[in-house]
Design a protein around this motif. Structure first.
Motif, PDB file in Angstrom:
ATOM      1  N   MET A   1       0.895  -1.368  -0.162  1.00  0.00           N
ATOM      2  CA  MET A   1      -0.075   0.086  -0.106  1.00  0.00           C
ATOM      3  C   MET A   1       1.266   0.796   0.551  1.00  0.00           C
ATOM      4  N   ILE A   2       0.527   2.397  -0.498  1.00  0.00           N
ATOM      5  CA  ILE A   2       1.376   3.461  -0.939  1.00  0.00           C
ATOM      6  C   ILE A   2       0.813   4.322   0.396  1.00  0.00           C
ATOM      7  N   ALA A   3       1.857   5.080   0.912  1.00  0.00           N
ATOM      8  CA  ALA A   3       0.833   5.830   2.111  1.00  0.00           C
ATOM      9  C   ALA A   3       0.672   6.980   1.901  1.00  0.00           C
ATOM     10  N   GLN A   4      -0.271   7.595   1.671  1.00  0.00           N
ATOM     11  CA  GLN A   4      -0.095   8.921   1.441  1.00  0.00           C
ATOM     12  C   GLN A   4      -0.655   9.168   0.016  1.00  0.00           C
ATOM     13  N   VAL A   5      -0.782   8.546  -1.120  1.00  0.00           N
ATOM     14  CA  VAL A   5      -1.853   8.215  -1.807  1.00  0.00           C
ATOM     15  C   VAL A   5      -2.593   9.636  -2.407  1.00  0.00           C
ATOM     16  N   ASP A   6      -2.596   9.961  -1.528  1.00  0.00           N
ATOM     17  CA  ASP A   6      -3.432  11.624  -2.818  1.00  0.00           C
ATOM     18  C   ASP A   6      -3.009  12.206  -2.930  1.00  0.00           C
ATOM     19  N   GLU A   7      -1.700  12.497  -2.015  1.00  0.00           N
ATOM     20  CA  GLU A   7      -0.429  13.271  -1.697  1.00  0.00           C
ATOM     21  C   GLU A   7       0.001  12.794  -3.177  1.00  0.00           C
ATOM     22  N   LEU A   8       0.291  11.567  -3.312  1.00  0.00           N
ATOM     23  CA  LEU A   8       1.035  10.904  -5.038  1.00  0.00           C
ATOM     24  C   LEU A   8       0.202  11.763  -6.015  1.00  0.00           C
ATOM     25  N   LEU A   9      -0.778  11.312  -5.881  1.00  0.00           N
ATOM     26  CA  LEU A   9      -1.640  12.252  -6.873  1.00  0.00           C
ATOM     27  C   LEU A   9      -1.743  13.311  -7.704  1.00  0.00           C
ATOM     28  N   ARG A  10      -1.598  13.911  -6.381  1.00  0.00           N
ATOM     29  CA  ARG A  10      -1.876  15.565  -7.132  1.00  0.00           C
ATOM     30  C   ARG A  10      -0.531  15.853  -7.282  1.00  0.00           C
ATOM     31  N   LEU A  11       0.994  15.162  -7.165  1.00  0.00           N
ATOM     32  CA  LEU A  11       1.912  15.629  -7.138  1.00  0.00           C
ATOM     33  C   LEU A  11       2.491  15.161  -8.632  1.00  0.00           C
ATOM     34  N   PHE A  63      11.544  13.829 -10.325  1.00  0.00           N
ATOM     35  CA  PHE A  63      10.686  13.409  -9.419  1.00  0.00           C
ATOM     36  C   PHE A  63      11.886  13.289  -8.380  1.00  0.00           C
ATOM     37  N   ARG A  64      13.159  13.726  -8.512  1.00  0.00           N
ATOM     38  CA  ARG A  64      14.019  13.726  -8.011  1.00  0.00           C
ATOM     39  C   ARG A  64      13.723  14.570  -6.728  1.00  0.00           C
ATOM     40  N   GLU A  65      13.141  16.104  -7.304  1.00  0.00           N
ATOM     41  CA  GLU A  65      13.117  16.514  -5.744  1.00  0.00           C
ATOM     42  C   GLU A  65      11.188  16.127  -5.465  1.00  0.00           C
ATOM     43  N   HIS A  66      10.306  16.372  -5.626  1.00  0.00           N
ATOM     44  CA  HIS A  66       9.007  16.426  -4.986  1.00  0.00           C
ATOM     45  C   HIS A  66       8.494  14.129  -5.278  1.00  0.00           C
ATOM     46  N   VAL A  67       9.131  12.836  -5.773  1.00  0.00           N
ATOM     47  CA  VAL A  67       9.012  12.316  -5.671  1.00  0.00           C
ATOM     48  C   VAL A  67       9.613  10.850  -5.400  1.00  0.00           C
ATOM     49  N   ALA A  68      11.264  11.024  -5.133  1.00  0.00           N
ATOM     50  CA  ALA A  68      12.187  10.106  -4.822  1.00  0.00           C
ATOM     51  C   ALA A  68      12.380  10.370  -2.839  1.00  0.00           C
ATOM     52  N   ARG A  70      10.483  10.918  -0.974  1.00  0.00           N
ATOM     53  CA  ARG A  70       9.413  10.691   0.339  1.00  0.00           C
ATOM     54  C   ARG A  70       8.151   8.619  -0.285  1.00  0.00           C
ATOM     55  N   TRP A  71       8.396   8.793  -1.851  1.00  0.00           N
ATOM     56  CA  TRP A  71       8.342   7.474  -2.102  1.00  0.00           C
ATOM     57  C   TRP A  71       9.621   6.663  -2.608  1.00  0.00           C
ATOM     58  N   PRO A  72      10.014   5.437  -2.014  1.00  0.00           N
ATOM     59  CA  PRO A  72      12.021   5.300  -2.762  1.00  0.00           C
ATOM     60  C   PRO A  72      11.081   4.345  -3.728  1.00  0.00           C
ATOM     61  N   LEU A  73      11.773   4.656  -5.272  1.00  0.00           N
ATOM     62  CA  LEU A  73      11.397   3.993  -6.180  1.00  0.00           C
ATOM     63  C   LEU A  73      12.761   3.829  -6.602  1.00  0.00           C
ATOM     64  N   CYS A  74      12.593   3.555  -8.146  1.00  0.00           N
ATOM     65  CA  CYS A  74      13.429   2.944  -8.903  1.00  0.00           C
ATOM     66  C   CYS A  74      13.358   3.390 -10.607  1.00  0.00           C
ATOM     67  N   ALA A  75      13.533   3.966 -10.972  1.00  0.00           N
ATOM     68  CA  ALA A  75      12.639   4.391 -12.492  1.00  0.00           C
ATOM     69  C   ALA A  75      13.853   4.413 -12.807  1.00  0.00           C
ATOM     70  N   TRP A  83      19.581   7.081 -16.015  1.00  0.00           N
ATOM     71  CA  TRP A  83      18.243   8.466 -15.697  1.00  0.00           C
ATOM     72  C   TRP A  83      18.259   6.942 -13.596  1.00  0.00           C
ATOM     73  N   HIS A  84      18.747   5.591 -13.455  1.00  0.00           N
ATOM     74  CA  HIS A  84      18.388   4.845 -12.501  1.00  0.00           C
ATOM     75  C   HIS A  84      19.592   5.639 -10.729  1.00  0.00           C
ATOM     76  N   ALA A  85      20.153   6.041 -11.382  1.00  0.00           N
ATOM     77  CA  ALA A  85      21.102   6.733  -9.966  1.00  0.00           C
ATOM     78  C   ALA A  85      20.275   7.465  -9.590  1.00  0.00           C
ATOM     79  N   GLY A  86      20.068   8.187 -10.143  1.00  0.00           N
ATOM     80  CA  GLY A  86      19.074   9.646  -8.712  1.00  0.00           C
ATOM     81  C   GLY A  86      17.792   9.041  -8.415  1.00  0.00           C
ATOM     82  N   PHE A  87      17.700   7.950  -8.927  1.00  0.00           N
ATOM     83  CA  PHE A  87      16.336   7.402  -7.360  1.00  0.00           C
ATOM     84  C   PHE A  87      16.929   6.081  -6.749  1.00  0.00           C
ATOM     85  N   CYS A  88      17.973   5.581  -7.522  1.00  0.00           N
ATOM     86  CA  CYS A  88      18.334   3.725  -7.038  1.00  0.00           C
ATOM     87  C   CYS A  88      19.115   4.348  -5.790  1.00  0.00           C
ATOM     88  N   PRO A  89      19.534   4.109  -4.134  1.00  0.00           N
ATOM     89  CA  PRO A  89      20.168   4.121  -3.909  1.00  0.00           C
ATOM     90  C   PRO A  89      22.037   3.401  -3.572  1.00  0.00           C
TER      91      PRO A  89
END
Length: 93
Positions: A1-11, A63-68, A70-75, A83-89
């Motif tokens: 389940m994605i936490a704060q899904v409404d905020e993610l949708l807004r983004l 995605f770097r500024e607003h999404v990654a 708060r919500w871990p992801l790998c693009a 691209w993936h280097a900025g999102f995947c630790p």
């Protein structure tokens, strides 16, 4: 389940508006021939147009500024290995 899904949708809705506004501004400031030109045609089966670079820059920065943070992801996108280097630790730059 994605936490704060409404905020993610807004983004995501904001991202769409940001991409639209940036592409429209680029179209107003550049010749259509320049934006419709091929920027890269080296990827098998994937042609990247100059206008794609405009939207890609907005997408990655957003995605770097607003999404990654708060919500871990790998693009991982075909034709975009950097691209993936900025999102995947643990990804190599």
């Amino acid at each position: 389940m994605i936490a704060q899904v409404d905020e993610l949708l807004r983004l995501i809705v904001k991202l769409q508006a940001d991409i639209r506004d940036t592409v429209v501004a680029a179209c107003e400031q550049s010749a259509i021939e320049d934006l419709s030109g091929v920027a890269e045609d080296e990827q098998a089966g994937d042609t990247i147009y100059t206008v794609d670079r405009v939207s890609e820059a907005v997408l990655v920065a957003f995605f770097r500024e607003h999404v990654a943070p708060r919500w871990p992801l790998c693009a991982r996108c075909r034709g975009r290995p950097r691209w993936h280097a900025g999102f995947c630790p643990n990804a190599a730059a």
